[in-house]
Write an enzyme that holds these catalytic residues in place. Structure first.
Site, PDB file in Angstrom:
ATOM      1  N   GLN A  94       0.687  -1.117   0.061  1.00 52.58           N
ATOM      2  CA  GLN A  94       0.128  -0.112   0.050  1.00 52.58           C
ATOM      3  C   GLN A  94       1.148   1.387   0.039  1.00 52.58           C
ATOM      4  OE1 GLN A  94      -2.748  -0.063   3.190  1.00 52.58           O
ATOM      5  NE2 GLN A  94      -2.998   2.183   3.229  1.00 52.58           N
ATOM      6  N   GLY A  95       1.035   1.842  -0.940  1.00 53.18           N
ATOM      7  CA  GLY A  95       1.862   3.076  -1.299  1.00 53.18           C
ATOM      8  C   GLY A  95       1.089   4.463  -0.807  1.00 53.18           C
TER       9      GLY A  95
ATOM     10  N   SER B 159       1.863   6.763   2.516  1.00 55.47           N
ATOM     11  CA  SER B 159       2.561   7.496   3.223  1.00 55.47           C
ATOM     12  C   SER B 159       3.974   8.036   2.551  1.00 55.47           C
ATOM     13  CB  SER B 159       3.144   7.145   4.592  1.00 55.47           C
ATOM     14  OG  SER B 159       1.897   6.686   5.409  1.00 55.47           O
TER      15      SER B 159
ATOM     16  N   SER C  39       4.752  -1.326   3.922  1.00 53.91           N
ATOM     17  CA  SER C  39       4.989  -2.554   4.560  1.00 53.91           C
ATOM     18  C   SER C  39       5.222  -3.432   3.145  1.00 53.91           C
ATOM     19  CB  SER C  39       3.719  -2.927   5.390  1.00 53.91           C
ATOM     20  OG  SER C  39       3.648  -2.020   6.527  1.00 53.91           O
TER      21      SER C  39
ATOM     22  N   GLU D 163      -9.100  -0.864   7.291  1.00 51.52           N
ATOM     23  CA  GLU D 163      -7.683  -1.360   8.432  1.00 51.52           C
ATOM     24  C   GLU D 163      -8.062  -1.426   9.863  1.00 51.52           C
ATOM     25  OE1 GLU D 163      -4.871   1.864   8.166  1.00 51.52           O
ATOM     26  OE2 GLU D 163      -4.069   1.218   6.204  1.00 51.52           O
TER      27      GLU D 163
ATOM     28  N   GLU E  19      -3.395  11.139  18.161  1.00 50.18           N
ATOM     29  CA  GLU E  19      -3.929  12.594  18.161  1.00 50.18           C
ATOM     30  C   GLU E  19      -4.878  12.931  17.205  1.00 50.18           C
ATOM     31  OE1 GLU E  19      -0.218  12.191  20.613  1.00 50.18           O
ATOM     32  OE2 GLU E  19      -0.778  11.637  18.620  1.00 50.18           O
TER      33      GLU E  19
END
Length: 365
Positions: A118-119, A121, A153, A233, A346
């Site tokens: 999964q590209g 970030s 990952s 997710e 956060e």
């Protein structure tokens, strides 16, 4: 087949078929074990339940997939995090790829022939996904991609990548592709994290050419794809992880004495809370309801439970993490990132406050 029948039959099959992983906890071995488990489960039909027949599945409710992952995690047959990637990427490809592409590719993921990554970030765009800068520019019937991803990952093992790119300004300028990882111009460099596992990687794209037929959805659909993917997710994937946490807790209880009951009770309460919450999420998913920002609650609760559990392991087994138990040490260190990866705690609390509780929108007076 209902859930109880599925679980009973699956357990009987797993009892009769030895899928015990090797006594080698290196990441390469874990990925190979994942492929082995998927292949065996696919050939026996178990991996196909809960998936549409159009992509090689056997149909049935999606909750059957959660039961399968729970049994795999509880028995320690495959690392839950990498096993669960199937629950994130396969629904995305089914929803956004052309039917022909999904029918061709999904069975390869289900049967263990391929790993996908999964590209999303980037070095400057982690939790702030909308600021991504990897660009895709049209060139006739193809697109040319340039940029960099990070914390990807399984990238060094992956055959395909669900990739987000920028094709125009703003949220509506994000476009997704299903990219072959052996395409010229792709460079992958694994990242060694503090828990000693090369799970993540940096990925560079230098004039990488991808066909327009590999676009997921239409130009500008990438942001909606990401919003549809992220709840996955936090649904079935979390259920798998929770099952694993309970197996860790059970092992800790067996090694403890009555003086530890208060600490164990607090760890159990945190784990039980997220399991109850995740059960409700599974019910909504199984009923065909759309998952949305409410899964941020699941994310906060799971991160809290995971860190509390491994803090309890550290306190009740002095020296194990530091000296004698390398597997527990790796898990403890990985749990430190639970409030960071997949969207920081956060940011999840901001989502809960703004999108669920409608806070922060009043006047300044």
């Amino acid at each position: 087949m209902n859930t109880d029948e599925f679980r009973t039959s699956l357990r009987a099959w797993l009892d009769d078929n030895d899928l015990t992983p090797p006594d080698d906890h290196s990441f390469d071995v874990q990925v190979a074990q994942l492929s082995r488990v998927r292949r065996a489960l696919y050939d026996a039909g178990w991996m196909r339940y809960g998936w549409p027949t159009e992509v090689g599945g056997l149909g049935g409710p999606a909750v059957l997939r959660a039961v399968l992952g729970e049994e795999i995690a509880t028995r320690g047959l495959a690392e839950p995090g990498i096993y669960s990637m199937i629950e994130v990427l396969v629904p995305t490809v089914i929803s956004y790829a052309t039917p022909e592409l999904a029918a061709e590719m999904v069975p390869r993921m289900l049967n263990g022939d391929e790993q996908w990554c999964q590209g999303f970030s980037e070095p400057g765009s982690g939790s702030d996904l909308a600021s991504l800068s990897t660009r895709a520019e049209p060139d006739g019937d193809t697109w040319v991609i340039n940029g960099q991803k990070v914390w990807t990952s399984l990238a060094q093992f992956a055959d395909r990548c669900v990739l987000l790119t920028r094709t125009a300004p703003g949220h509506e300028g994000i476009t997704a592709f299903f990219l072959d990882m052996d395409t010229p111009g792709i460079t992958v460099r694994p990242l060694r994290t503090m828990h000693g596992v090369d799970e993540f990687a940096e990925v560079w794209f230098d004039d990488v050419v991808v066909g327009a037929d590999r676009m997921l959805g239409r130009p500008g659909d990438g942001w909606q794809l990401a919003m549809d993917l992220l709840p996955h997710e936090r649904s079935t994937c979390f259920w798998h992880r929770i099952a694993y946490l309970f197996s860790v807790l059970d092992g800790l209880v067996r090694q403890s004495d009555p003086a530890d009951d208060l600490d164990l009770g607090a760890a159990y309460l945190a784990a039980h809370t997220i399991r109850c919450r995740s059960y409700g999420t599974q019910q909504r998913l199984g009923s065909g309801l759309r998952l949305g920002p409410e899964t941020s609650v699941d994310k906060v609760l799971l991160a809290t439970a995971e860190q509390q559990l491994f803090d309890t392991c550290r306190d009740l087994r002095p020296g194990a993490i530091e000296w004698t138990d390398p597997v527990l040490r790796s898990e403890y260190l990985y749990s430190r990132a639970a409030t960071i990866y997949g969207g920081t705690a956060e940011i999840q609390r901001n989502i809960i406050a703004r999108r669920l509780l409608d806070l922060g929108k009043g006047d300044s007076g």
